[in-house]
Write an enzyme that holds these catalytic residues in place. Structure first.
Site, PDB file in Angstrom:
ATOM      1  N   GLN A 199       0.827  -1.195   0.000  1.00 51.52           N
ATOM      2  CA  GLN A 199       0.000   0.000   0.000  1.00 51.52           C
ATOM      3  C   GLN A 199       0.870   1.256   0.000  1.00 51.52           C
ATOM      4  OE1 GLN A 199      -2.241  -0.963   3.512  1.00 51.52           O
ATOM      5  NE2 GLN A 199      -0.407  -1.084   4.758  1.00 51.52           N
ATOM      6  N   GLU A 258       0.122   1.327  13.843  1.00 50.61           N
ATOM      7  CA  GLU A 258       0.594   2.517  14.564  1.00 50.61           C
ATOM      8  C   GLU A 258       1.090   2.184  15.961  1.00 50.61           C
ATOM      9  OE1 GLU A 258      -2.599   2.028  13.344  1.00 50.61           O
ATOM     10  OE2 GLU A 258      -3.565   3.995  13.177  1.00 50.61           O
ATOM     11  N   HIS A 279      -8.861   4.769  19.183  1.00 48.95           N
ATOM     12  CA  HIS A 279      -8.229   3.595  19.779  1.00 48.95           C
ATOM     13  C   HIS A 279      -8.826   3.230  21.131  1.00 48.95           C
ATOM     14  CE1 HIS A 279      -5.054   4.711  16.774  1.00 48.95           C
ATOM     15  NE2 HIS A 279      -5.188   3.416  16.555  1.00 48.95           N
ATOM     16  N   ASP A 332      -7.956  -4.255  13.864  1.00 45.47           N
ATOM     17  CA  ASP A 332      -7.695  -2.835  13.600  1.00 45.47           C
ATOM     18  C   ASP A 332      -7.066  -2.733  12.223  1.00 45.47           C
ATOM     19  OD1 ASP A 332      -7.248  -0.128  13.791  1.00 45.47           O
ATOM     20  OD2 ASP A 332      -5.472  -0.330  15.068  1.00 45.47           O
ATOM     21  N   PRO A 386      -4.909  -5.419   1.204  1.00 46.02           N
ATOM     22  CA  PRO A 386      -4.422  -6.723   1.665  1.00 46.02           C
ATOM     23  C   PRO A 386      -5.308  -7.379   2.715  1.00 46.02           C
ATOM     24  CG  PRO A 386      -3.164  -4.953   2.686  1.00 46.02           C
ATOM     25  CD  PRO A 386      -4.080  -4.308   1.671  1.00 46.02           C
ATOM     26  N   ASP A 443       0.689 -11.922   7.030  1.00 49.86           N
ATOM     27  CA  ASP A 443      -0.727 -11.840   6.721  1.00 49.86           C
ATOM     28  C   ASP A 443      -1.523 -12.352   7.918  1.00 49.86           C
ATOM     29  OD1 ASP A 443      -3.209 -13.590   5.660  1.00 49.86           O
ATOM     30  OD2 ASP A 443      -2.951 -11.820   4.393  1.00 49.86           O
ATOM     31  N   ALA A 444      -2.390 -11.508   8.472  1.00 53.51           N
ATOM     32  CA  ALA A 444      -3.102 -11.863   9.708  1.00 53.51           C
ATOM     33  C   ALA A 444      -4.029 -13.060   9.505  1.00 53.51           C
ATOM     34  CB  ALA A 444      -3.881 -10.657  10.220  1.00 53.51           C
ATOM     35  N   ASP A 501       0.725  -7.582  11.715  1.00 57.19           N
ATOM     36  CA  ASP A 501       0.458  -6.598  10.662  1.00 57.19           C
ATOM     37  C   ASP A 501       1.289  -6.966   9.452  1.00 57.19           C
ATOM     38  OD1 ASP A 501       0.686  -4.074   9.046  1.00 57.19           O
ATOM     39  OD2 ASP A 501      -0.548  -3.285  10.672  1.00 57.19           O
TER      40      ASP A 501
END
Length: 318
Positions: free
Chosen positions: A39, A94, A70, A165, A174, A146-147, A114
């Protein structure tokens, strides 16, 4: 009138809220601008929102209000569980979601996955306030994978809470598979402990855009969990209220979304301690009560929605 609008020369950051509505802010600087394998990642500074993470031309979080997002994502789901010891974050680059989770004294292990290592490292470098020492906490573990596949292959202890998140479901993104019914039913639920609780960010849910993906994500969650509680909070830098879905089959505190302010504040003090509870920027008992009070038009839209996101029938944010 148009004649009374203040005009000046300068640079501006403009983002589409709907196809006919745009949010425009003064651009002060661009701190990072690059393409990762997954991305486009930018870190900019605007007035009035301050430092801002932008991914694929969409604001992800801004200094002025990232705590609103958050805190709303994390604390209701942890309160519903009551005593979370193991927590998983899908996405969360983040580091701010991890920051909020690690405020909880009961948490013994936090696993974050992530896919974008470049984005995570740029956030750690340029937005250190977001993570606040998370990477130094021995309870924290991060994987750049990849989650979907990571959770599918996870052989460790099951998680008390799973928090997604992730970016919105865009066709080339993705993480779109993390909104599919197949993920909720065959992976997420299977990796949670008895009494586990799940929450996912669910996109814009303002009066003008709740129908884009929020209602469909809610409908998909409803098809996968026995109990689903939609809620929302206003995020100024997003240009509209933002939605979430809290889901479970059984949990210790199924009535948590309906708790009064006094009960929420009492539970927070027990879970976080007085100093940490006071350090929360936006979330408290009164805020909690407001999160689950969605406008009538949005509630009607949720009730009418029949679409379910699957591999064969995806719904994308356009």
């Amino acid at each position: 009138s148009l004649e009374s609008n203040h005009r000046c020369n300068g640079f501006y950051y403009e983002e589409m809220v709907t196809t006919t509505l745009f949010l425009k802010s003064e651009l002060k600087s661009i701190g990072f601008n690059s393409e990762s394998p997954f991305q486009r990642v930018q870190i900019i500074e605007t007035d009035p929102f301050g430092k801002t993470l932008v991914i694929d031309d969409h604001t992800q979080s801004a200094a002025c209000d990232e705590h609103i997002y958050h805190e709303a994502l994390v604390h209701p789901v942890l309160l519903a569980h009551g005593n979370p010891k193991t927590v998983f974050i899908g996405g969360g680059g983040e580091g701010a979601t991890a920051r909020e989770i690690l405020r909880w004294k009961s948490v013994e292990k936090l696993v974050m996955c992530d896919i974008d290592e470049i984005a995570c490292k740029m956030c750690r470098q340029h937005l250190p306030e977001w993570s606040e020492g998370v990477y130094e906490d021995p309870r924290f573990e991060i994987h750049y994978e990849d989650a979907y596949q990571f959770l599918q292959n996870w052989k460790g202890p099951k998680f008390d809470v799973i928090i997604m998140d992730i970016c919105d479901p865009i066709e080339a993104g993705p993480g779109v598979v993390l909104y599919f019914q197949e993920f909720y039913q065959s992976i997420a639920k299977e990796k949670m402990t008895e009494g586990g609780v799940f929450v996912t960010q669910s996109g814009a849910c303002g009066f003008l855009n709740y129908f884009e993906v929020f209602t469909t994500i809610h409908s998909t969650c409803r098809s996968s969990f026995k109990h689903v509680h939609p809620y929302a909070v206003d995020i100024p830098s997003f240009g509209c209220p933002w939605g979430f879905n809290l889901c479970y089959n059984t949990c210790a505190h199924p009535d948590a979304p309906n708790w009064d302010a006094e009960t929420v504040n009492k539970r927070l003090l027990e879970a976080l301690g007085e100093e940490t509870t006071q350090a929360l920027h936006n979330y408290d008992g009164e805020t909690h009560r407001g999160l689950f009070c969605l406008p009538k038009v949005v509630r009607q839209g949720l009730a009418k929605e029949t679409r379910i996101m699957t591999k064969d029938n995806p719904v994308f944010l356009t």
